[in-house]
Scaffold this motif. Structure first.
Motif, short mmCIF file in Angstrom:
data_model
loop_
_atom_site.label_atom_id
_atom_site.label_comp_id
_atom_site.label_asym_id
_atom_site.label_seq_id
_atom_site.Cartn_x
_atom_site.Cartn_y
_atom_site.Cartn_z
N VAL A 19 0.79 36.74 76.93
CA VAL A 19 1.32 35.81 75.90
C VAL A 19 2.29 35.17 76.27
N GLY A 20 2.92 35.40 77.36
CA GLY A 20 4.05 34.81 77.99
C GLY A 20 5.47 35.57 77.96
N PHE A 21 5.36 36.90 77.64
CA PHE A 21 6.79 37.78 77.81
C PHE A 21 7.06 37.86 79.27
N GLU A 22 8.33 37.73 79.38
CA GLU A 22 8.97 38.09 80.71
C GLU A 22 9.81 39.54 80.63
N GLN A 33 7.17 29.38 76.88
CA GLN A 33 6.55 30.52 77.27
C GLN A 33 5.39 30.87 77.08
N PHE A 34 5.44 30.85 75.76
CA PHE A 34 4.11 31.27 74.69
C PHE A 34 3.08 30.15 74.72
N GLY A 87 -3.08 27.53 78.95
CA GLY A 87 -3.85 27.85 80.11
C GLY A 87 -2.61 26.94 81.18
N ALA A 88 -1.64 26.46 80.69
CA ALA A 88 -0.69 25.54 81.71
C ALA A 88 -0.36 26.29 82.77
N ASP A 89 -0.15 27.62 82.67
CA ASP A 89 0.40 28.55 83.52
C ASP A 89 -0.65 29.44 84.27
#
Length: 158
Positions: free
Chosen positions: A124-127, A148-149, A155-157
């Protein structure tokens, strides 16, 4: 008649939940707030906790930014596993947090050994920012911005 346990007492019986009398100043907003519980097939399925990471959990352990919010979630064990259910839960939790326009970044601290939650967080976008030492565990300080989420879940990344 025995008195009910604290978690089953009525609001009026719980001093921490009663409204302050008019002559007293209002109580501050709690630093921890269980904001959502949800059901699946009529049974409790998950619980979400949002918290102020500058006051609890991460106080003094990271460089806070305006708009940070901390989060925990707990998923009830299912009778029968449902593929993708926990990912749907964390996605719903993040959508709920980012529905508040004041929230710019979600900050979490999963245990370094909890690879399942680490994979969900990444999905879900966590770094991961870095490993931190908490009194109860070694944790991976991780953050996720709104952007980021959205990139991870649209689906962009991918």
């Amino acid at each position: 008649m025995p008195r009910p346990s604290p978690r089953h007492r009525r609001r009026a019986d719980r001093p921490d939940l009663r409204p302050a009398p008019p002559e007293e100043p209002a109580r501050p907003v709690p630093t921890r707030l269980l904001t959502n519980s949800s059901h699946h097939d009529g049974r409790p399925a998950f619980l979400m906790e949002r918290y102020d990471p500058t006051e609890v959990e991460l106080k003094g352990l990271y460089e806070a930014e305006p708009g940070d919010i901390g989060m925990h979630f707990l998923v009830a064990p299912p009778g029968t596993p449902v593929h993708g259910f926990t990912r749907a839960v964390i996605t719903a939790v993040m959508e709920t947090l980012f529905a508040d326009p004041r929230v710019r970044r979600v900050v979490v601290e999963p245990d370094v050994t909890n690879t399942s939650v680490q994979a969900l967080n990444k999905a879900v976008g966590f770094e991961v920012v870095r490993e931190i030492t908490k009194p109860e565990k070694q944790a991976l300080l991780s953050t996720c911005t709104r952007e980021q989420f959205e990139a991870a879940t649209t689906g962009a990344d991918r």
